[in-house]
Scaffold this motif. Structure first.
Motif, short mmCIF file in Angstrom:
data_model
loop_
_atom_site.label_atom_id
_atom_site.label_comp_id
_atom_site.label_asym_id
_atom_site.label_seq_id
_atom_site.Cartn_x
_atom_site.Cartn_y
_atom_site.Cartn_z
N GLU A 441 -29.01 103.52 80.84
CA GLU A 441 -29.45 104.43 79.91
C GLU A 441 -28.75 105.83 80.01
OE1 GLU A 441 -30.90 103.53 77.11
OE2 GLU A 441 -31.55 101.40 77.92
N PRO A 442 -28.28 106.61 78.73
CA PRO A 442 -28.60 105.98 77.38
C PRO A 442 -27.39 105.07 76.75
CG PRO A 442 -27.79 108.09 77.42
CD PRO A 442 -27.65 107.86 78.83
N ASN A 443 -26.52 104.63 77.69
CA ASN A 443 -25.42 103.83 77.31
C ASN A 443 -25.97 102.65 76.51
OD1 ASN A 443 -22.80 102.49 76.73
ND2 ASN A 443 -22.57 102.31 78.97
N PRO A 444 -25.42 102.55 75.00
CA PRO A 444 -25.83 101.22 74.70
C PRO A 444 -24.80 100.01 74.54
CG PRO A 444 -25.00 103.01 73.03
CD PRO A 444 -24.96 103.45 74.29
N PHE A 445 -23.58 100.59 75.04
CA PHE A 445 -22.83 99.54 74.98
C PHE A 445 -22.66 98.53 76.22
CE2 PHE A 445 -21.47 102.93 72.43
CZ PHE A 445 -21.36 102.36 71.26
N LEU A 446 -22.04 97.35 76.05
CA LEU A 446 -21.92 96.67 77.30
C LEU A 446 -20.47 96.75 77.90
CD1 LEU A 446 -23.15 93.06 75.98
CD2 LEU A 446 -24.43 94.42 77.57
N ALA A 447 -20.46 98.01 78.50
CA ALA A 447 -19.21 98.47 78.79
C ALA A 447 -19.54 99.74 79.96
CB ALA A 447 -18.21 98.98 77.84
N PHE A 477 -9.58 94.50 77.13
CA PHE A 477 -10.36 95.65 77.21
C PHE A 477 -9.57 97.11 77.59
CE2 PHE A 477 -14.25 92.50 78.31
CZ PHE A 477 -14.14 92.04 76.74
N PHE A 478 -8.72 96.93 78.33
CA PHE A 478 -7.92 98.09 78.78
C PHE A 478 -7.26 98.61 77.73
CE2 PHE A 478 -8.27 96.30 83.15
CZ PHE A 478 -8.89 97.38 83.84
N LYS A 479 -6.73 97.79 76.77
CA LYS A 479 -5.85 97.84 75.59
C LYS A 479 -6.61 98.39 74.58
CE LYS A 479 -1.95 97.52 73.34
NZ LYS A 479 -2.21 98.27 72.06
N ALA A 480 -8.13 98.05 74.32
CA ALA A 480 -8.96 98.71 73.31
C ALA A 480 -9.02 100.10 73.84
CB ALA A 480 -10.19 98.01 73.38
N VAL A 481 -9.17 100.33 75.28
CA VAL A 481 -9.58 101.85 75.60
C VAL A 481 -8.31 102.68 75.38
CG1 VAL A 481 -9.90 103.23 77.45
CG2 VAL A 481 -11.29 101.06 77.47
N ALA A 530 -15.26 95.67 71.01
CA ALA A 530 -16.06 96.72 70.22
C ALA A 530 -16.90 97.75 71.02
CB ALA A 530 -16.79 95.91 69.26
N ASP A 531 -17.48 96.97 72.25
CA ASP A 531 -18.00 97.84 73.10
C ASP A 531 -17.11 99.07 73.59
OD1 ASP A 531 -20.91 96.61 73.67
OD2 ASP A 531 -19.52 94.76 73.86
N PHE A 532 -15.94 98.60 74.04
CA PHE A 532 -15.02 99.59 74.54
C PHE A 532 -14.58 100.71 73.63
CE2 PHE A 532 -15.24 96.26 77.74
CZ PHE A 532 -15.10 97.08 78.80
N ARG A 533 -14.21 100.13 72.36
CA ARG A 533 -13.96 101.05 71.22
C ARG A 533 -15.07 101.81 70.89
NH1 ARG A 533 -11.05 96.34 69.90
NH2 ARG A 533 -12.70 95.62 68.32
N GLY A 534 -16.32 101.53 70.99
CA GLY A 534 -17.56 102.45 70.76
C GLY A 534 -17.71 103.57 71.86
#
Length: 675
Positions: A441-447, A477-481, A530-534
């Protein structure tokens, strides 16, 4: 058949489009000369260009010189449309730089020449308007040598300058020997040795001139008049003899660059592309840009003053391509290359908010501006969702007027503009790091994302690198970051774009695909892009705040010529506008001052100078660099919170619980921090 892609460049009103028209007449493409004033030239085809008498968009027209095909590109001269010139430079084999014999070397002339030399584009200089009152010959040559380049070779002299009977008299080989030897020997040791031995022939000199012009080491200068035609046949001969033809194998791998995009009558995109290698044919599928692909449904090439339908476009030529629906200016066709990627001129330093007079037109305005940005990416649309406002980047007020007229004429949209403001940038002043862990917590993302921001040298842009193993999680996922990092840095702590920094990914982690025994795949327990983009914007902005950033404003290089007796009145005004004089000198009764001035003050200085100098001052101001804004006067732009773009993740994570976590750890030995 060899091809030469030739650019015509100049400061506004030097007669560039008139020269293009005269060239077409001289080589027999047109029987009757068009007029810029009458709006009847071959290359100024837009209604707005005909109304205003200026070139706004680059235009291509072709003609033959013997066995040589010349694809001539007429470019805008007004500095507000320098982006059009920017895109053309990457496709040129040679250029003609036009200088007015009356106004002489102007600010934009110097900017263009510096860029042509830096890119090593072979360039001829044509001094136009020799028929006008006040036209100069010897003083103009001295100015070109002093303010553009000393590596010039005058190819003749002017008879009866300043009169309708003006003529250009080419130098004989004997008369040309001295200026040729003076310039060429400095770049050709073998020629110098032959000269010392007394054995340099006229043919040897001419061959050296051709070679050194083709290597952009020297620049032949012609004089004449686009209106009377004086000197133009000699210029045509110089283009044919001295500028190098395009290279590239027609049977090689396809490679090209898109330098212009326009829309056809039905709204379809038409891409102007210069081919550097290979042959592109109708119905070919071609990769372009960042992995996009499309099928070419139509091709036209330029011949004898017009575009004609064809079935292919080969290396060295310029073609108009149809069928590539999402093509963009700057895209590379076929084999990836760095052509067109480098920025040659300064970015826009001004911006304004575009406001529709009818509130119901907001959606249509966004669509229209998006289409304009396809044709001119440096417009750089910026949307403020909170205030429902759209901003565009500009080079100047004339460009704003053109955008307004284009929106009215082509899209039926009546708009106004807010006050034009200066675009600043942010640069980190130190290093800062932040991290959020998957499952804490408080990270709501699976990342798991950890980032560090470090300052980088001025002009280096944004660099993204990894300090974790590339195999620690899927590449997507790296590309999304990385993509999200670059997108997020468009607005920093103070709201300006962040540049000149290195962003390092120090921590990574994800939840792999989860499934229960004998059950189907459970997406809610698995990481997605979407987790990494968020998560990335939250971590990045925290790291940037820890690093700290400083706002930098655009500064212009200033050159001011004013009567010497008015300098004492001008200096206090310069100080008030935060200008910094660096050198002052005198030339007869004129004082010459050079220094720096904030871009935001240039317009006001231009308004004040006529009253301070009896209307005799000449001001040149061109972008030079960004400098830190003085403390206490830091400009800011509204900052949009990155928010929790994956807020639905918060609910799903809490509802479903978490699966196993895979993590990649930092290599750099720095302690991780939880936000």
């Amino acid at each position: 058949m060899p091809t030469l892609n030739l650019g015509i460049l100049a400061h506004v009103d030097a007669g560039k489009t008139s020269l293009t028209e005269r060239l077409l007449h001289t080589v027999g493409v047109i029987d009757e000369l068009g007029s810029v004033d009458d709006g009847s030239t071959r290359t100024d085809t837009l209604a707005l260009e005909r109304q205003r008498g200026i070139t706004i968009k680059s235009a291509v027209v072709s003609f033959a010189l013997g066995d040589l095909t010349v694809d001539l590109i007429d470019t805008p001269g007004h500095p507000d449309f320098i982006a059009e010139v920017e895109r053309v430079l990457s496709v040129l084999d040679g250029a003609v730089l036009v200088v007015s014999a009356v106004e002489g070397v102007q600010a934009q002339t110097r900017v263009l020449m510096r860029t042509l030399q830096r890119l090593r584009i072979p360039t001829l200089v044509f001094v136009n308007k020799t028929d006008r009152s006040g036209a100069r010959y010897a003083p103009l040559l001295e100015s070109v040598a002093a303010r553009l380049t000393p590596a010039i070779v005058p190819m003749g002299e002017v008879r009866a300058p300043g009169t309708p009977d003006v003529g250009f008299v080419p130098f004989t080989p004997a008369r040309l020997r001295a200026p040729l030897l003076d310039v060429l020997a400095g770049h050709d040791d073998a020629l110098l040795a032959e000269y010392v031995d007394g054995g340099v022939t006229d043919d040897r000199l001419r061959a050296s001139l051709v070679r050194q012009t083709g290597r952009a080491r020297v620049h032949p200068v012609y004089f004449g008049s686009a209106i009377t035609g004086a000197g133009v046949p000699e210029l045509v001969a110089g283009i044919r003899e001295l500028l190098p033809a395009a290279g590239g194998r027609t049977d090689g791998e396809v490679e090209g660059t898109v330098f212009k995009v326009e829309r056809g009558p039905a709204g379809e995109k038409i891409a102007y592309a210069r081919m550097f290698s290979g042959t592109l044919r109708t119905r070919d599928r071609i990769a372009y840009g960042d992995g996009r692909e499309g099928k070419v449904t139509g091709i036209s090439v330029f011949e004898n003053g017009t575009a004609v339908d064809g079935t292919s476009v080969a290396a060295g030529r310029i073609g108009r391509l149809r069928g590539l629906a999402d093509i963009r200016v700057g895209d590379t066709l076929g084999r990836p290359s760095g052509r067109g990627a480098e920025r040659h001129f300064a970015p826009p330093t001004l911006e304004t908010v575009v406001v529709p007079r009818r509130p119901g037109d907001r959606g249509a305005l966004h669509v229209a501006l998006t289409q304009l940005a396809e044709q001119d990416p440096l417009i750089a649309l910026r949307t403020d969702e909170l205030r429902q406002e759209i901003s565009v980047s500009l080079y100047g007020e004339v460009q704003k007027e053109v955008v307004q007229a284009t929106l009215a004429d082509e899209f039926g949209l009546d708009v106004t503009f807010r006050e034009t403001t200066t675009i600043c940038v942010e640069r980190p002043v130190g290093s800062g790091a932040a991290v959020e862990f998957n499952g804490r917590e408080p990270n709501p993302f699976l990342a798991t994302v950890g980032l560090r921001v470090d300052p980088a040298p001025a002009g280096s842009g944004v660099r993204f690198r990894l300090a974790v193993e590339l195999g620690s999680m899927p590449y997507a996922f790296f590309k999304a970051v990385e993509d999200t990092v670059r997108d997020t840095l468009r607005q920093g702590v103070h709201g300006w774009e962040v540049t000149d920094c290195t962003v390092t990914m120090t921590h990574s982690g994800y939840s792999p695909r989860q499934s229960h025994a004998h059950q189907r795949f459970d997406k809610s327990m698995s990481s997605t892009g979407a987790d990494f983009r968020g998560l990335t914007p939250l971590v990045l902005m925290s790291a940037l705040r820890r690093a700290g950033s400083r706002v930098h404003e655009p500064m212009h290089r200033l050159r001011l010529e004013t009567p010497a007796d008015t300098l004492t009145a001008v200096l206090p005004v310069l100080a008030k506008l935060r200008a910094v004089p660096e050198t002052t000198g005198t030339r007869g009764a004129t004082s010459v001052l050079e220094g720096r001035i904030p871009a935001a003050a240039v317009h006001e200085l231009g308004l004040l100078l006529p009253g301070l100098s009896r209307g005799e001052a000449e001001l040149d101001a061109v972008f030079d660099h960004y400098a830190p804004v003085a403390r206490g006067t830091v400009p800011a732009r509204p900052v949009h919170s990155p928010g929790l773009r994956g807020s639905s993740c918060r609910a799903r994570v809490r509802a479903s619980g978490r699966g196993p976590v895979h993590a990649g750890h930092a290599r750099l030995g720095e302690p991780s921090r939880e936000l």
